[in-house]
Scaffold this motif. Structure first.
Motif, PDB file in Angstrom:
ATOM      1  N   ASP A  11      15.364 -17.336  11.902  1.00  0.00           N
ATOM      2  CA  ASP A  11      15.562 -18.434  11.074  1.00  0.00           C
ATOM      3  C   ASP A  11      15.350 -19.844  10.839  1.00  0.00           C
ATOM      4  N   VAL A  53      15.714  -9.685  14.229  1.00  0.00           N
ATOM      5  CA  VAL A  53      16.776 -11.346  14.907  1.00  0.00           C
ATOM      6  C   VAL A  53      17.061 -11.997  13.523  1.00  0.00           C
ATOM      7  N   ASP A  55      18.652 -14.851  10.314  1.00  0.00           N
ATOM      8  CA  ASP A  55      19.746 -15.547  10.383  1.00  0.00           C
ATOM      9  C   ASP A  55      20.630 -15.900   9.159  1.00  0.00           C
ATOM     10  N   LEU A  82      22.842 -12.928  12.874  1.00  0.00           N
ATOM     11  CA  LEU A  82      23.059 -13.798  13.002  1.00  0.00           C
ATOM     12  C   LEU A  82      24.032 -14.595  11.957  1.00  0.00           C
ATOM     13  N   THR A  83      24.895 -14.605  12.066  1.00  0.00           N
ATOM     14  CA  THR A  83      25.810 -14.918  10.823  1.00  0.00           C
ATOM     15  C   THR A  83      27.163 -16.267  11.439  1.00  0.00           C
ATOM     16  N   TYR A 102      25.727  -7.489  14.699  1.00  0.00           N
ATOM     17  CA  TYR A 102      25.768  -8.680  14.147  1.00  0.00           C
ATOM     18  C   TYR A 102      26.061  -9.115  15.412  1.00  0.00           C
ATOM     19  N   LEU A 103      25.834 -10.510  15.164  1.00  0.00           N
ATOM     20  CA  LEU A 103      26.476 -11.471  16.533  1.00  0.00           C
ATOM     21  C   LEU A 103      26.769 -12.924  15.267  1.00  0.00           C
ATOM     22  N   LYS A 105      27.231 -17.030  14.831  1.00  0.00           N
ATOM     23  CA  LYS A 105      27.645 -17.907  16.121  1.00  0.00           C
ATOM     24  C   LYS A 105      28.516 -19.425  16.019  1.00  0.00           C
ATOM     25  N   LEU A 112      22.791 -11.927  23.107  1.00  0.00           N
ATOM     26  CA  LEU A 112      22.426 -11.611  22.126  1.00  0.00           C
ATOM     27  C   LEU A 112      21.395 -10.547  23.082  1.00  0.00           C
TER      28      LEU A 112
END
Length: 241
Positions: A11, A53, A55, A82-83, A102-103, A105, A112
């Motif tokens: 990230d 993980v 971004d 991460l979206t 996916y997770l 933000k 997570l």
């Protein structure tokens, strides 16, 4: 001997990297951080990483491009992307390129952590399953041919039909489990080993795309039938040659 899973957090936001690193280490994981694709590449070369993980939105090479490059190089390390909230199209594209989950933000670090553990469990479970036919064999169904060596689909007319990574994996799940009702969660497990998300419709979207490419009438599908309350059923007889 170190047995803790090793997580690579990629990230460009230093605050997020540091926060996730402290949280995941506190909960028994090893963590390496990277701010971009260059540092990610160095980390993957220098360390045995169990999960990334990643971004989506980063300066330079973004998460989608990095995922596509890793999968193109045959790097099978699980990826949780991460979206930003509302980037539904990018999430679907990410899954098709090979992301495992996916997770959106902003997110709770505990969620997570739960996703990481779920993906690692599924990867471990799938790793003990019988190997898929990646030895160059081909499966035939209803005049179609699926080539595992080249990951190509050949129509009854002998025409190659282009499939995304997600579509190929989903079709592979179907042909390896013919004439069996598969729930969405099972299809997620069989195709990408991804942790299921409540009300996730990515499988439905990919089934619709797969039906179109198989010329399977979406109004009255014959190859991939929807089972109300159950999931999907691949009806064709499958032969290995």
């Amino acid at each position: 001997m170190e047995t803790k899973p090793h997580i690579l957090v990629v990230d460009d936001d230093r605050e997020i990297r540091d926060l996730l690193a402290r949280f995941l280490v506190k909960h028994g994981l090893r963590v390496t951080t990277a701010r971009d694709g260059v540092e990610m590449g160095k980390a993957l070369e220098g360390w045995a990483v169990d999960l990334v993980v990643l971004d989506l939105m980063m300066p330079g090479e973004d998460g989608l491009s990095l995922t596509r490059r890793l999968r193109g190089q045959g790097v099978g390390v699980p990826i949780i992307m991460l979206t930003a909230m509302g980037e539904e199209t990018d999430r679907i594209v990410g899954l098709e390129m090979g992301a495992d989950d996916y997770l959106a933000k902003p997110f709770n670090p505990r969620e997570l952590l739960a996703r990481i553990k779920a993906v690692l469990r599924r990867v471990q479970t799938l790793g003990t399953a019988p190997p898929s036919p990646s030895d160059g064999s081909r499966l035939h169904f209803a005049g179609w041919e699926l080539d595992f060596a080249t990951r190509e689909l050949i129509s009854p007319e002998g025409v190659m039909v282009s499939l995304s990574a997600g579509e190929f994996d989903l079709l592979q799940a179907f042909v390896e489990h013919p004439r069996r009702v598969l729930s969405r969660d099972q299809l997620l497990d069989f195709s990408r080993g991804r942790a299921a998300v409540p009300f996730d419709r990515s499988i439905d979207i990919q089934v619709s795309r797969l039906r179109r490419k198989l010329a399977d009438d979406p109004k009255e599908p014959q190859l991939i039938k929807t089972v109300r309350g159950g999931g999907y059923l691949f009806t064709a007889e499958v032969e290995r040659r």
